[in-house]
Design a protein around this motif. Structure first.
Motif, PDB file in Angstrom:
ATOM      1  N   PRO A 171       0.791  -1.196   0.028  1.00  0.00           N
ATOM      2  CA  PRO A 171      -0.046  -0.042  -0.082  1.00  0.00           C
ATOM      3  C   PRO A 171       0.660   1.287   0.058  1.00  0.00           C
ATOM      4  CG  PRO A 171      -0.319  -1.368   2.132  1.00  0.00           C
ATOM      5  CD  PRO A 171       0.322  -2.076   1.075  1.00  0.00           C
ATOM      6  N   ILE A 172       1.981   1.416   0.576  1.00  0.00           N
ATOM      7  CA  ILE A 172       2.803   2.430   0.751  1.00  0.00           C
ATOM      8  C   ILE A 172       3.477   2.727  -0.691  1.00  0.00           C
ATOM      9  CG2 ILE A 172       5.252   3.258   1.603  1.00  0.00           C
ATOM     10  CD1 ILE A 172       4.211   2.047   4.151  1.00  0.00           C
ATOM     11  N   LEU A 173       3.699   1.639  -1.503  1.00  0.00           N
ATOM     12  CA  LEU A 173       4.192   1.810  -2.736  1.00  0.00           C
ATOM     13  C   LEU A 173       3.060   2.719  -3.607  1.00  0.00           C
ATOM     14  CD1 LEU A 173       6.247  -1.339  -3.558  1.00  0.00           C
ATOM     15  CD2 LEU A 173       6.963   0.961  -3.934  1.00  0.00           C
ATOM     16  N   CYS A 174       2.052   2.132  -3.474  1.00  0.00           N
ATOM     17  CA  CYS A 174       0.742   2.604  -4.299  1.00  0.00           C
ATOM     18  C   CYS A 174       0.577   4.041  -3.968  1.00  0.00           C
ATOM     19  CB  CYS A 174      -0.544   1.788  -4.154  1.00  0.00           C
ATOM     20  SG  CYS A 174      -2.203   2.209  -4.718  1.00  0.00           S
ATOM     21  N   GLY A 196      -1.304  13.086  -7.637  1.00  0.00           N
ATOM     22  CA  GLY A 196      -2.504  12.563  -6.886  1.00  0.00           C
ATOM     23  C   GLY A 196      -2.601  12.829  -5.415  1.00  0.00           C
ATOM     24  N   THR A 197      -3.507  12.520  -4.833  1.00  0.00           N
ATOM     25  CA  THR A 197      -3.640  12.693  -3.274  1.00  0.00           C
ATOM     26  C   THR A 197      -3.726  11.494  -2.996  1.00  0.00           C
ATOM     27  OG1 THR A 197      -5.981  12.680  -3.265  1.00  0.00           O
ATOM     28  CG2 THR A 197      -4.927  15.009  -3.447  1.00  0.00           C
ATOM     29  N   ALA A 198      -3.445  11.282  -1.455  1.00  0.00           N
ATOM     30  CA  ALA A 198      -3.524   9.902  -0.830  1.00  0.00           C
ATOM     31  C   ALA A 198      -4.951   9.353  -0.846  1.00  0.00           C
ATOM     32  CB  ALA A 198      -2.859   9.837   0.433  1.00  0.00           C
ATOM     33  N   ASP A 199      -6.027  10.424  -0.793  1.00  0.00           N
ATOM     34  CA  ASP A 199      -7.455   9.961  -0.845  1.00  0.00           C
ATOM     35  C   ASP A 199      -7.835   9.083  -2.114  1.00  0.00           C
ATOM     36  OD1 ASP A 199      -7.740  11.190   1.481  1.00  0.00           O
ATOM     37  OD2 ASP A 199      -8.930  12.860   0.825  1.00  0.00           O
ATOM     38  N   LEU A 200      -7.251   9.336  -3.367  1.00  0.00           N
ATOM     39  CA  LEU A 200      -7.454   8.595  -4.555  1.00  0.00           C
ATOM     40  C   LEU A 200      -7.230   7.454  -4.561  1.00  0.00           C
ATOM     41  CD1 LEU A 200      -6.089  11.133  -7.366  1.00  0.00           C
ATOM     42  CD2 LEU A 200      -8.453  11.135  -6.011  1.00  0.00           C
ATOM     43  N   ALA A 201      -6.000   7.150  -3.549  1.00  0.00           N
ATOM     44  CA  ALA A 201      -5.359   5.900  -3.787  1.00  0.00           C
ATOM     45  C   ALA A 201      -5.755   4.879  -2.438  1.00  0.00           C
ATOM     46  CB  ALA A 201      -4.025   6.025  -4.004  1.00  0.00           C
ATOM     47  N   ILE A 202      -6.415   5.442  -1.575  1.00  0.00           N
ATOM     48  CA  ILE A 202      -6.241   4.684  -0.374  1.00  0.00           C
ATOM     49  C   ILE A 202      -7.080   3.506  -0.438  1.00  0.00           C
ATOM     50  CG2 ILE A 202      -7.980   5.960   1.105  1.00  0.00           C
ATOM     51  CD1 ILE A 202      -4.907   5.133   2.695  1.00  0.00           C
ATOM     52  N   PRO A 203      -8.373   3.385  -1.114  1.00  0.00           N
ATOM     53  CA  PRO A 203      -9.105   2.200  -1.320  1.00  0.00           C
ATOM     54  C   PRO A 203      -8.231   1.133  -1.880  1.00  0.00           C
ATOM     55  CG  PRO A 203     -10.639   4.293  -1.897  1.00  0.00           C
ATOM     56  CD  PRO A 203      -9.000   4.482  -1.926  1.00  0.00           C
ATOM     57  N   THR A 204      -7.413   1.851  -3.083  1.00  0.00           N
ATOM     58  CA  THR A 204      -6.823   0.598  -3.769  1.00  0.00           C
ATOM     59  C   THR A 204      -5.532  -0.002  -2.950  1.00  0.00           C
ATOM     60  OG1 THR A 204      -7.405   1.529  -5.822  1.00  0.00           O
ATOM     61  CG2 THR A 204      -5.312   0.299  -5.778  1.00  0.00           C
ATOM     62  N   ALA A 205      -5.006   1.122  -2.181  1.00  0.00           N
ATOM     63  CA  ALA A 205      -4.019   0.626  -1.355  1.00  0.00           C
ATOM     64  C   ALA A 205      -4.433  -0.374  -0.215  1.00  0.00           C
ATOM     65  CB  ALA A 205      -3.366   1.838  -0.480  1.00  0.00           C
ATOM     66  N   CYS A 206      -5.645  -0.421   0.379  1.00  0.00           N
ATOM     67  CA  CYS A 206      -6.064  -1.330   1.166  1.00  0.00           C
ATOM     68  C   CYS A 206      -6.295  -2.691   0.288  1.00  0.00           C
ATOM     69  CB  CYS A 206      -7.339  -0.559   1.950  1.00  0.00           C
ATOM     70  SG  CYS A 206      -7.222   0.565   3.055  1.00  0.00           S
ATOM     71  N   ALA A 207      -6.887  -2.511  -0.776  1.00  0.00           N
ATOM     72  CA  ALA A 207      -7.029  -3.710  -1.292  1.00  0.00           C
ATOM     73  C   ALA A 207      -5.909  -4.541  -1.713  1.00  0.00           C
ATOM     74  CB  ALA A 207      -7.814  -3.256  -2.727  1.00  0.00           C
ATOM     75  N   LEU A 208      -4.852  -3.753  -2.126  1.00  0.00           N
ATOM     76  CA  LEU A 208      -3.528  -4.425  -2.341  1.00  0.00           C
ATOM     77  C   LEU A 208      -3.231  -5.076  -1.055  1.00  0.00           C
ATOM     78  CD1 LEU A 208      -1.878  -1.454  -4.237  1.00  0.00           C
ATOM     79  CD2 LEU A 208      -2.135  -3.755  -5.136  1.00  0.00           C
ATOM     80  N   GLU A 209      -3.214  -4.556   0.239  1.00  0.00           N
ATOM     81  CA  GLU A 209      -2.869  -5.267   1.391  1.00  0.00           C
ATOM     82  C   GLU A 209      -3.844  -6.350   1.769  1.00  0.00           C
ATOM     83  OE1 GLU A 209      -0.212  -4.602   2.774  1.00  0.00           O
ATOM     84  OE2 GLU A 209      -0.147  -5.809   4.529  1.00  0.00           O
TER      85      GLU A 209
END
Lengths: 309, 309
Positions: free
Chosen positions: A63-66, A75-88
């Motif tokens: 998730p940190i890489l994402c 981009g902001t972290a908000d855009l990526a946080i659902p995908t970051a969680c999904a990766l984990e």
């Protein structure tokens, strides 16, 4: 104020505090994961089992890489946080299933008993299934302020990396290599490119897609990710030889016990470390056009070769 | 020509040839599944294992429900075929994992040896994972001529139905009910609403979403699907008592052997059949506004109570 901004822009890698960055991002990810998969009154056991492994710590590198890639591209972290969680979630699913008695039969993971040792094999299989399905639900339902078209691209890319052409296919090839210490370096690379590399590449590429990356960005960042993915695995193989269970948080010396070919067994320890270092240097070279914004990704690449677990 | 069209519109349920409809749709689905998951030279074993269970026959009720609903609401089969295939992939995944020794420990499924009996437990677990991931990739990458926003809704709905609040959660509740023949009817219904009903509802609701259904359509069709899902399970329980392994294509009498509560064990055979019939009648009542276009869904509902396997 302009001077301050320029000073910030001129920050060099020597000034970038990776430890502080990792600590802050890890907290951000773990808070988001805890919210993403809450305890359930209606389905208490399966949520407990999913949460047990998902919230068991770990470096949260994926998730940190994402997040780092999305932010590097504006981009902001908000855009990526659902995908970051999904990766984990997907990474955790693959660990739960890999640890099962029918697969690697591991008792410890991240310093704790493995999921099936606590909840039983049946629940462990289902907890993995639940996390995998939820990963896609979470991206589809929770990603805001990104065009639906782009979210579909992220889902397709991530699902491919998780399935038979990614983690699953790599794991099958890995299982087939057991007891065959004489497989070729090409075959070993094939295993790792799929088993570990595909999801690491997805972290970076999906983070990039969410930020609206160009095709050229995606190409460079895929190369970056594939290199650090392979380097990550080489270091994993080295640590399996040189580190203790306490350092790893999981069983050490497993590769030799399973008569598995590894980079150290095929190349020797020193040449393996050199190969990892070369891959990391090439990965960092892909970031040259992104200036200081790429500091987190540069530092993360370096971190992989210096890590102790 | 107008007269012919009017005659078609005036078709009554007596004229609808369900057997021919099912045969044509099954062929359409099986052709699509065969194309969706081709054999692989790069990953031969895992694709073989995935294809073994995915192409092992079966009634294909889930994809047919999805196609029938989409077409009833004016959509084409093309809009729904990737989702229809994905539904069968997810259903197959749940069968492969349910049959594992750590779960129901079944040797036969659809008249053939179960996946793990042929490929081993490790590959069977991974084949399930591969099918689950691919289902979402396939919808995301292959659905054409539907707005991306709507495709995301389909993915979110289907993933939820597949996960801890759907199939997975229902299976956990089912495992917990083994050896407890005295659980309540409410608990039994909870198990089936999630283990079987959630995915059947997803077939209908996702088919509706792809065709651009209104909120009111979705509400009625959800009721239809939940009713036929529960009726389907009641009939499953009845057949487990009354049918042979040859008729079922899987082990018969398993519920009694596992000391599991079933509709027949709690209500008796006759009252169970009556409950199934009532659920089907209520399901069909939800279709009254759709005229002759609803013939396939009406006939499919009736088929569920009359099936022999």
């Amino acid at each position: 104020m302009v001077t301050t901004d320029e000073q910030t822009t001129a920050t060099t890698s020597l000034d970038f505090d990776l430890a502080a960055y990792l600590k802050a991002k890890k907290l951000q990810v773990e808070t988001a994961l805890d919210r993403a998969v809450p305890a359930s009154r209606e389905f208490p056991k399966i949520y407990e089992a999913m949460r047990y492994s998902l919230l068991a710590g770990g470096k949260r590198l994926r998730p940190i890489l994402c997040l780092a890639t999305c932010e590097m591209l504006g981009g902001t972290a908000d855009l990526a946080i659902p995908t970051a969680c999904a990766l984990e979630m997907i990474h955790t699913m693959s660990l739960i299933h890999d640890d099962l008695p029918a697969m690697d039969n591991d008792d410890y993971r991240r310093g704790k008993l493995t999921n099936h040792k606590v909840y039983g094999e049946d629940i462990a299989i289902l907890a993995g299934d639940g996390l995998l399905a939820y990963a896609f639900e979470y991206i589809a339902a929770q990603t805001a302020e990104v065009s639906p078209q782009r979210v579909l691209q992220v889902i397709a890319y991530l699902a491919k990396a998780s399935g038979a052409m990614g983690i699953v296919g790599g794991q099958v090839a890995d299982l087939e290599s057991e007891g065959k210490p004489d497989i070729s370096l090409d075959r070993l690379e094939f295993i790792h490119v799929h088993k570990t590399g595909a999801l690491l590449a997805a972290c970076v590429v999906c983070g990039a897609m969410l930020a609206g990356a160009t095709e050229e960005d995606v190409q460079k960042l895929t190369q970056y990710a594939q290199n650090i993915g392979l380097a990550f695995q080489i270091i994993d193989d080295i640590l399996d030889v040189t580190a203790t269970r306490e350092e790893l948080g999981k069983t050490a010396g497993k590769d030799a016990a399973a008569q598995k070919a590894t980079y150290p067994s095929l190349l020797g320890l020193e040449a393996s470390q050199q190969k990892a270092d070369r891959l990391i240097a090439e990965a960092i070279a892909q970031l040259k056009d992104y200036g200081t914004k790429a500091e987190p990704l540069r530092a993360l690449a370096g971190f992989i070769t210096s890590r102790k677990n």
